[in-house]
Structure formats: structure tokens, C-alpha cells
Scaffold this active site. Sequence first.
Site, short mmCIF file in Angstrom:
data_model
loop_
_atom_site.label_atom_id
_atom_site.label_comp_id
_atom_site.label_asym_id
_atom_site.label_seq_id
_atom_site.Cartn_x
_atom_site.Cartn_y
_atom_site.Cartn_z
N HIS A 147 -12.13 -4.57 2.53
CA HIS A 147 -13.10 -4.30 3.59
C HIS A 147 -13.08 -5.33 4.71
O HIS A 147 -13.62 -5.07 5.79
CB HIS A 147 -14.52 -4.24 3.02
N ALA A 148 -12.53 -6.51 4.48
CA ALA A 148 -12.57 -7.56 5.49
C ALA A 148 -11.84 -7.12 6.76
O ALA A 148 -10.74 -6.56 6.70
CB ALA A 148 -11.95 -8.84 4.95
#
Length: 396
Positions: free
Chosen positions: A135-136
Amino acid sequence: MAGMADDTTAVVWDSALLDYDMGDHPLNPVRVELTMALARDLGILDRPGVQMITPVEASEIDLTRVHRADYLDAVRMAPIDPFFSGWGLNTPDNPVFDGMHHASSRICGATLAAAKAVWHGAARRAVNVAGGLHHAMPARAAGFCVYNDPAVAIAWLLEQGAQRVAYIDVDVHHGDGVQTVFYDDPRVLTVSLHETPLALFPGTGFADETGGPNAEGTAVNVPLPPGTDDAGWLKAFHAVVPSVIRAFAPEIIISQCGADAHRLDPLADLQLSVDGQRAAYIAMRALADEVCDGRWVATGGGGYALVEVVPRAWSHLLAVATGEPLAPQTRIPQQWRALAAARRPEATIPETMTDGTEPPVESWPGTSDDPVDRAILATRTAVFPLHGLDPHDPRD
């Protein structure tokens, strides 16, 4: 890309990752500790051809292939400033902790080491169960993820000259960070099966997200309705993933194998069993064997049933990557059960490597009113023509 080694698997593991205190955060490293302990007690790590690799931290050069330098500075600064805000940090999802930059860089370094082992031919397959922090974003932490290790590894592969890298994400949450980084890059195919963004974080991953200009068809999303079980999930996988992977013909496959699609996971609503997850790992290895001479890098990802699910799921992943899959009925060693009880006294400690189900093999019928079948058709309609495939023909 160097010549291929014999049938060897690199298992990348850095025990220093257990030194960071995450408190009650769902991403507690105990799940990784218990995974590696279970794999060791089951003899998986002692199989012929297994190479244990201790990685180093990813460097600034490695990280800035994906992340902005000022974001890295923010990650370093956040633990020092108790009032720090911004960049997605110091939030309930992404709390600040001492050593955050070093821990996140270690995870990236481990996935990089896995990719390097496979790309340079030192191993045919490689696994980093601590990775998969998908998700980063380039300048923002999100969804428990500070640095995006799969994206960092893929960016390194592209710099080495890779022309076609496929990324398969089976986490219950959409692999939004990896998709975002490579949305406009025709060299990277991102495929994500996940619970519908109408019901679950991060709110992206609809079927019509298919890639940016000049990269149409290189983002493939299969959003599944809440309650999808082994039968529906595996039907969706086989109705979409093999076809687009074969059409794309990657040189290497990177997988994010989040265990949170399991029915016991507290943060989502899919209903897979550990047996269904095992079947998914077997399918991904088979695809790698078929299309890219076995080159496969697998990472962990989400999974918040820390004792009941994650160690069993990822031990199955390690078994599939290193040789023969474990028999589902395999009993869990008492030594591990005692360790799990000591680490999490409130947990229900599993006794075997199965949930007692036999994942069915169902073919996609082409059309039906079933919600899973409709989701499959939406994805195939959006992306199959971009690969020269017929979305309505189950043979494609």
C-alpha cells in the site's frame, strides 16, 4: 538475467525484524516469527536446495527508485518528533515507532535480495514472508505500509533490463501502491484479486482500472463480493490470471501472498480456508514454471489472524516454493504449539495444517447471475480485449 541455477529456492530472513516493538498493531512481527518457527519445525527450511539468505538494508538509491527523498527524510524524522504529522505517518494505521526507517528498509532489502537471487540465477525461486507491503505510495505511508518492497524490487528489475515483470497480488486488499507506481509502465503487469473496494480499504481496484496511456491492459483487477469462498475465489483466479499472464509472457513473476482473505481474518470479509490459499500458491508456482522458467519471487503481506492463519498459510507458501506441497493433514509439532501459546495465550492454537476443506475446482461458465461470475465477466470485459483475448469465451 544470468543463467538459471538448479532447482534452488532462496528463503530470505532477517531475525532483526523481530527487534522492533509494534505494540498492539495488527502488523505485529510475531506473525513472521511464528511462520519461520513453524516452517523450521516442519523441516521445510532443511529441504535440499534451500538457501537461507540474510539481507542488508535497502540503500537510499534502492528506495528512491520508488519513493521520494523528502519522504524518506520524513520517515527518519517522525520517531524523533512526538508531534509529527503528514506523509500518512503517526496515524492509527501507520503509527510511528523507534527504528521505523531501518525496519522498513530491512524489509525492502529482503525482497530485493530475493529478486536479485532469482534474476542473477542463484536461485529459481525466492521467498520473503516479511515483505509484501503493497500500500505504500511514493510519498505517503498507507495501510500499515511505510516503504513498498514489491515496487522497490520491481523497479530494480527494470533497471537491470527486465522488459516484462508480472506482479500477482492475492491479498484481500487491492494492491494499490504497486499499481500506482507502474500504472503507466507497459513493462509491468499488475494483477490483483481482492474484496470489492465498495466494502474494503483502500477503495480502489475496480475492474475498469486497466492501465495508463500506452500501458492499457497492464493493470488487471478482480474485485470480489464479500463472502466469496474457496470455490468462488479459485474460479475467479483461474478465469483471469493464467490467461493474462500467458498473454503478457513475463520474464519473472512477483507475488504478494497476503493471508487476510482467510475467513478468520478480523479485518476483511472473504471466506477462504488455508487449503484454498495453499491451492493459490500451487497455481502461482505452476504459472511461473510454465511461462518464465520457474522464476518466482513470493512475499507475504497482510494477515491478522496472527496464530490461527498466517503461520500455516505462509508455511504452505514456503513448502510450495521449496519443493513438494505439505500434505494438508500434516500435524503441527507440539514444540510450535507451545511457542504460539506463549506468544499469544488468548489464541486458539491450530493442530493441523488444514481447515478440513477440499477446495473445489470450478470452471467459469461464461455468464450467470452469480455475483462472483459477474465480477469475473466485468474484469474479462475490461481487460481481455487489450490482450487479444475473448472475454466471453471460457477457453481464453
